[in-house]
Motif scaffolding. Structure first.
Motif, PDB file in Angstrom:
ATOM      1  N   HIS B  54       0.832  -1.208   0.000  1.00  0.00           N
ATOM      2  CA  HIS B  54       0.000   0.000   0.000  1.00  0.00           C
ATOM      3  C   HIS B  54       0.859   1.249   0.000  1.00  0.00           C
ATOM      4  N   VAL B  55       0.201   2.390  -0.256  1.00  0.00           N
ATOM      5  CA  VAL B  55       0.923   3.668  -0.321  1.00  0.00           C
ATOM      6  C   VAL B  55       1.182   4.163   1.094  1.00  0.00           C
ATOM      7  N   GLU B  56       2.334   4.789   1.311  1.00  0.00           N
ATOM      8  CA  GLU B  56       2.566   5.401   2.618  1.00  0.00           C
ATOM      9  C   GLU B  56       3.409   6.655   2.460  1.00  0.00           C
ATOM     10  N   ASN B  78      -5.038  13.336  -8.736  1.00  0.00           N
ATOM     11  CA  ASN B  78      -4.601  12.393  -9.756  1.00  0.00           C
ATOM     12  C   ASN B  78      -5.035  10.958  -9.495  1.00  0.00           C
ATOM     13  N   CYS B  79      -5.429  10.676  -8.284  1.00  0.00           N
ATOM     14  CA  CYS B  79      -5.763   9.287  -7.978  1.00  0.00           C
ATOM     15  C   CYS B  79      -7.013   8.857  -8.747  1.00  0.00           C
ATOM     16  N   PRO B  80      -6.903   7.861  -9.568  1.00  0.00           N
ATOM     17  CA  PRO B  80      -8.069   7.436 -10.352  1.00  0.00           C
ATOM     18  C   PRO B  80      -9.118   6.741  -9.487  1.00  0.00           C
ATOM     19  N   SER B  81      -8.733   6.247  -8.340  1.00  0.00           N
ATOM     20  CA  SER B  81      -9.681   5.484  -7.526  1.00  0.00           C
ATOM     21  C   SER B  81     -10.213   6.272  -6.348  1.00  0.00           C
ATOM     22  N   LYS B  82      -9.787   7.503  -6.234  1.00  0.00           N
ATOM     23  CA  LYS B  82     -10.262   8.381  -5.144  1.00  0.00           C
ATOM     24  C   LYS B  82     -10.088   7.732  -3.779  1.00  0.00           C
ATOM     25  N   CYS B  83      -8.901   7.289  -3.496  1.00  0.00           N
ATOM     26  CA  CYS B  83      -8.747   6.655  -2.204  1.00  0.00           C
ATOM     27  C   CYS B  83      -7.938   7.484  -1.225  1.00  0.00           C
ATOM     28  N   LEU B  84      -7.507   8.648  -1.647  1.00  0.00           N
ATOM     29  CA  LEU B  84      -6.735   9.474  -0.722  1.00  0.00           C
ATOM     30  C   LEU B  84      -7.566  10.679  -0.280  1.00  0.00           C
ATOM     31  N   THR B  85      -7.435  11.021   0.962  1.00  0.00           N
ATOM     32  CA  THR B  85      -8.094  12.221   1.479  1.00  0.00           C
ATOM     33  C   THR B  85      -7.047  13.036   2.214  1.00  0.00           C
ATOM     34  N   LEU B 125      -5.677  10.511   4.945  1.00  0.00           N
ATOM     35  CA  LEU B 125      -6.348   9.212   5.049  1.00  0.00           C
ATOM     36  C   LEU B 125      -6.219   8.454   3.730  1.00  0.00           C
ATOM     37  N   TYR B 126      -6.225   7.148   3.873  1.00  0.00           N
ATOM     38  CA  TYR B 126      -5.992   6.315   2.699  1.00  0.00           C
ATOM     39  C   TYR B 126      -6.861   5.077   2.813  1.00  0.00           C
ATOM     40  N   ASP B 127      -7.538   4.736   1.716  1.00  0.00           N
ATOM     41  CA  ASP B 127      -8.406   3.559   1.729  1.00  0.00           C
ATOM     42  C   ASP B 127      -7.795   2.476   0.841  1.00  0.00           C
ATOM     43  N   LEU B 130      -9.743   0.524  -1.964  1.00  0.00           N
ATOM     44  CA  LEU B 130     -10.015   1.102  -3.282  1.00  0.00           C
ATOM     45  C   LEU B 130      -8.771   1.169  -4.147  1.00  0.00           C
ATOM     46  N   CYS B 131      -7.612   1.222  -3.506  1.00  0.00           N
ATOM     47  CA  CYS B 131      -6.373   1.508  -4.224  1.00  0.00           C
ATOM     48  C   CYS B 131      -6.075   0.426  -5.244  1.00  0.00           C
ATOM     49  N   SER B 132      -5.693   0.873  -6.428  1.00  0.00           N
ATOM     50  CA  SER B 132      -5.316  -0.096  -7.456  1.00  0.00           C
ATOM     51  C   SER B 132      -3.804  -0.219  -7.565  1.00  0.00           C
ATOM     52  N   LEU B 133      -3.097   0.415  -6.662  1.00  0.00           N
ATOM     53  CA  LEU B 133      -1.631   0.377  -6.625  1.00  0.00           C
ATOM     54  C   LEU B 133      -1.022   0.803  -7.961  1.00  0.00           C
ATOM     55  N   CYS B 134      -1.658   1.834  -8.556  1.00  0.00           N
ATOM     56  CA  CYS B 134      -1.194   2.247  -9.877  1.00  0.00           C
ATOM     57  C   CYS B 134       0.055   3.102  -9.791  1.00  0.00           C
ATOM     58  N   GLY B 135       0.272   3.727  -8.642  1.00  0.00           N
ATOM     59  CA  GLY B 135       1.488   4.513  -8.485  1.00  0.00           C
ATOM     60  C   GLY B 135       1.387   5.924  -9.020  1.00  0.00           C
ATOM     61  N   THR B 136       0.211   6.317  -9.504  1.00  0.00           N
ATOM     62  CA  THR B 136       0.063   7.670 -10.059  1.00  0.00           C
ATOM     63  C   THR B 136       0.337   8.724  -8.996  1.00  0.00           C
ATOM     64  N   CYS B 137      -0.160   8.479  -7.791  1.00  0.00           N
ATOM     65  CA  CYS B 137       0.061   9.451  -6.725  1.00  0.00           C
ATOM     66  C   CYS B 137       1.553   9.620  -6.447  1.00  0.00           C
ATOM     67  N   ILE B 138       2.257   8.521  -6.484  1.00  0.00           N
ATOM     68  CA  ILE B 138       3.683   8.570  -6.183  1.00  0.00           C
ATOM     69  C   ILE B 138       4.431   9.351  -7.253  1.00  0.00           C
ATOM     70  N   LYS B 147       5.389   6.767  -1.166  1.00  0.00           N
ATOM     71  CA  LYS B 147       6.067   5.577  -1.681  1.00  0.00           C
ATOM     72  C   LYS B 147       5.184   4.351  -1.453  1.00  0.00           C
ATOM     73  N   PHE B 148       5.540   3.290  -2.136  1.00  0.00           N
ATOM     74  CA  PHE B 148       4.889   2.008  -1.841  1.00  0.00           C
ATOM     75  C   PHE B 148       5.557   1.434  -0.603  1.00  0.00           C
ATOM     76  N   SER B 149       4.758   0.947   0.324  1.00  0.00           N
ATOM     77  CA  SER B 149       5.378   0.351   1.505  1.00  0.00           C
ATOM     78  C   SER B 149       5.766  -1.082   1.168  1.00  0.00           C
TER      79      SER B 149
HETATM   80  S1  SF4 Z   1      -1.556   4.108  -6.094  1.00  0.00           S
HETATM   81 FE1  SF4 Z   1      -3.062   4.877  -7.548  1.00  0.00          FE
HETATM   82  S2  SF4 Z   1      -5.016   4.226  -6.717  1.00  0.00           S
HETATM   83 FE2  SF4 Z   1      -3.527   4.012  -5.062  1.00  0.00          FE
HETATM   84  S3  SF4 Z   1      -3.636   5.927  -3.950  1.00  0.00           S
HETATM   85 FE3  SF4 Z   1      -2.037   6.172  -5.474  1.00  0.00          FE
HETATM   86  S4  SF4 Z   1      -3.046   7.088  -7.260  1.00  0.00           S
HETATM   87 FE4  SF4 Z   1      -4.640   6.255  -5.915  1.00  0.00          FE
END
Ligand code: SF4
Ligand code: SF4
Lengths: 327, 195
Positions: B54-56, B78-85, B125-127, B130-138, B147-149
């Motif tokens: 997950h993202v951290e 940028n998060c396509p899954s809207k999992c960050l607040t 906050l992070y859900d 929902l996260c698809s681990l796409c890495g766009t946020c990073i 980063k990815f934990s």
């Molecule tokens: S990895 Fe992708 S889906 Fe997960 S929080 Fe980042 S942008 Fe959103």
């Protein structure tokens, strides 16, 4: 009358022993198969229940038995429940004529080979009943495929078996075994090049007959969600499952009797049931090994292999052996 | 003749590949296992490095308990899954006395600098559900604060547990790091708790 009672007693003992043997083999081979698969993929396989997971199949069996027996809506209940029984019961009979040792032969019949071939065809009937009575289109499709496969692969199997009985002039498995006594080159696989070929045709047809990968199209889970036994729950499925392993063991035993000398060792004087066990288990391991090596074939490929390759090969083989016998 | 060769000879020669296949799987059968028996063994840190869990948040080098984050909201947009607040911090509340002083200074004609809001987010906050681990946020974080934990042993029994407060997590990590216990020992302990 006394002799008759004696025979009956032996038969009953043999039937019970066959049942136990089948049960033990199913348990052992489910476990071995999973371990094999695991090690080929470099993972441990079952590991948690019992030391190295040896109790896993037992627990799985218990779990299976604990499940509810369901009959699908509008299914023909009688045929539906008859099918797994019909698949399982003939297997017990199949063990009887196989000579596991000089004494360890359940029933020494003259037509042992015929008996095995005839009763193993019951599986086809069981499969088509199961598929048809399930009231489920995957079931019907799976059954249709399974039957066309079983029927197709039975022919080369019969032809190779026929070749051996041409050579030996008998259908009794005990006599066929007796003819292979002595050194290893007395085994039928090494008799002449055509019996060598027969062995391979037999092995391939055996894979097809027992629905084993790469010919496990009867239960292709990716296309048919399980094929003819999609609807079966609990021990309904369990019986099919046991029967599959039972047929595997029977086929491998027959193969070792026909080609590998049965209970005879490679040199004279060390014969015994353990040779039979070693040979059968080696063949079973080969089946498992092949399963985890080859991808599943497509259905047209499966039938092509049979009709275009195995059948001509087996026929040619039969003619050649007939010629040799005649000379 | 050419057809015969293609249809009959070639398939027979090709059958050799069956033996090759058996040889390969046979070889692997005897190779040592590479699977880890999880509760009894854990993966070493070296192999965990490439794991993208997950993202951290990443802490500041000097102050590992506060993230490098500047609350720019790039990750949220940028998060396509809207999992960050991300909730921006408010400027600190002034006390009554300070406000008096500021007013007085303003009246006296002095230039007053109102206290600015800190850049660090108030909430992050992070859900994970929902996260698809796409890495766009990073990739889009200008402050390189995400980063990815390599938190591979995380399991939860409810969706709620999968919603995590990344700020709290960062704080925890910071205290864990400053603690004398080496990391390798912490992992099996965590594993045991889960098992
Ligand atoms: S990895 Fe992708 S889906 Fe997960 S929080 Fe980042 S942008 Fe959103
Ligand atoms: S993109 Fe980076 S700096 Fe901006 S809010 Fe997200 S984590 Fe913070």
């Amino acid at each position: 009358m006394n002799a008759f009672l004696m025979n009956l007693l032996v038969l009953i003992i043999a039937a019970v022993a066959a049942m136990a043997w089948l049960g033990i083999n199913a348990l052992v081979w489910v476990y071995c198969e999973r371990k094999f698969a695991g090690h080929i993929q470099r993972r441990p396989g079952p590991f948690e229940v019992g030391p190295h997971g040896v109790l896993q199949p037992l627990i799985d069996g218990l779990k299976l038995m604990g499940k509810q027996l369901l009959t699908p809506d509008n299914a023909d209940a009688v045929l539906y429940w008859l099918a797994p029984l019909l698949s399982m019961l003939p297997v017990l009979l199949l063990f009887l004529p196989i000579p596991y040792g000089p004494v360890l032969t359940g029933m020494d019949v003259n037509l042992g080979l015929l008996l095995i071939l005839a009763f193993s065809s019951f599986n086809g009937l069981a499969v088509i009943l199961a598929g048809w009575a399930s009231n489920n289109k995957w079931g019907v499709l799976g059954a249709a495929r399974a039957v066309s496969q079983t029927v197709a692969y039975e022919i080369p199997l019969l032809l190779t078996v026929l070749a051996i009985s041409f050579m030996t002039g008998t259908l009794s498995l005990t006599e066929i075994t007796a003819m292979q006594e002595g050194y290893i080159w007395n085994w039928f696989i090494f008799r002449n090049p055509f019996t060598f070929l027969s062995f391979f045709v037999f092995i391939i047809a055996m894979f097809g007959e027992t629905n084993r990968a790469p010919f496990d199209l009867a239960e292709a889970e990716s296309e048919l969600t399980a094929g003819f036994h999609t609807e079966y729950s609990s021990m309904g499925f369990g019986l099919f499952f046991m029967a599959e392993y039972g047929y595997m063991v029977v086929m491998c035993s027959v193969c070792s009797v026909l080609f590998l000398g049965g209970y005879h060792g490679p040199i004279p004087g060390i014969d015994g049931w353990w040779w039979m066990l070693v040979k059968t288990y080696a063949l079973l391991s080969l089946m498992v090994w092949a399963r985890w090596t080859y991808p599943r074939v497509r259905f047209d490929q499966l039938l092509n292999i049979n009709w275009k390759w195995l059948l001509p090969l087996a026929t040619f083989n039969l003619l050649a052996i007939a010629l040799i016998v005649k000379l | 003749m050419g057809k015969f060769k293609e249809k009959v000879i070639q398939p027979i020669l090709d059958s050799w590949s069956l033996i090759v296949g058996l040889k390969i799987t046979g070889k692997y059968f005897f190779k040592p296992l590479i699977t880890v028996h999880y509760p009894r063994q854990v993966i070493d840190d070296e192999n965990l490095e490439t794991y993208g869990g997950h993202v951290e948040l990443i802490g500041k080098p000097k102050d590992p308990a506060t993230p490098k984050c500047i609350s720019c909201m790039m990750c949220v947009t940028n998060c396509p899954s809207k999992c960050l607040t991300v909730v921006k911090s408010k400027p600190p509340k002034l006390t009554a006395a300070e406000e008096e002083a500021m007013k007085a200074a303003e009246e006296a004609g002095e230039k007053v600098v109102k206290p600015k809001a800190p850049k660090n987010p108030a909430k992050f906050l992070y859900d994970y559900t929902l996260c698809s681990l796409c890495g766009t946020c990073i990739d889009n974080c200008p402050a390189k604060s995400l980063k990815f934990s390599n938190n591979i042993y995380w399991v939860a029994t409810s969706r709620k547990e999968m919603k995590i407060d990344l700020l709290a997590r960062l704080k925890e990590q910071a205290t864990e790091l400053s603690a004398p216990a080496p990391k390798t020992e912490a992992a099996p302990a965590a594993a045991e708790k889960e098992a």
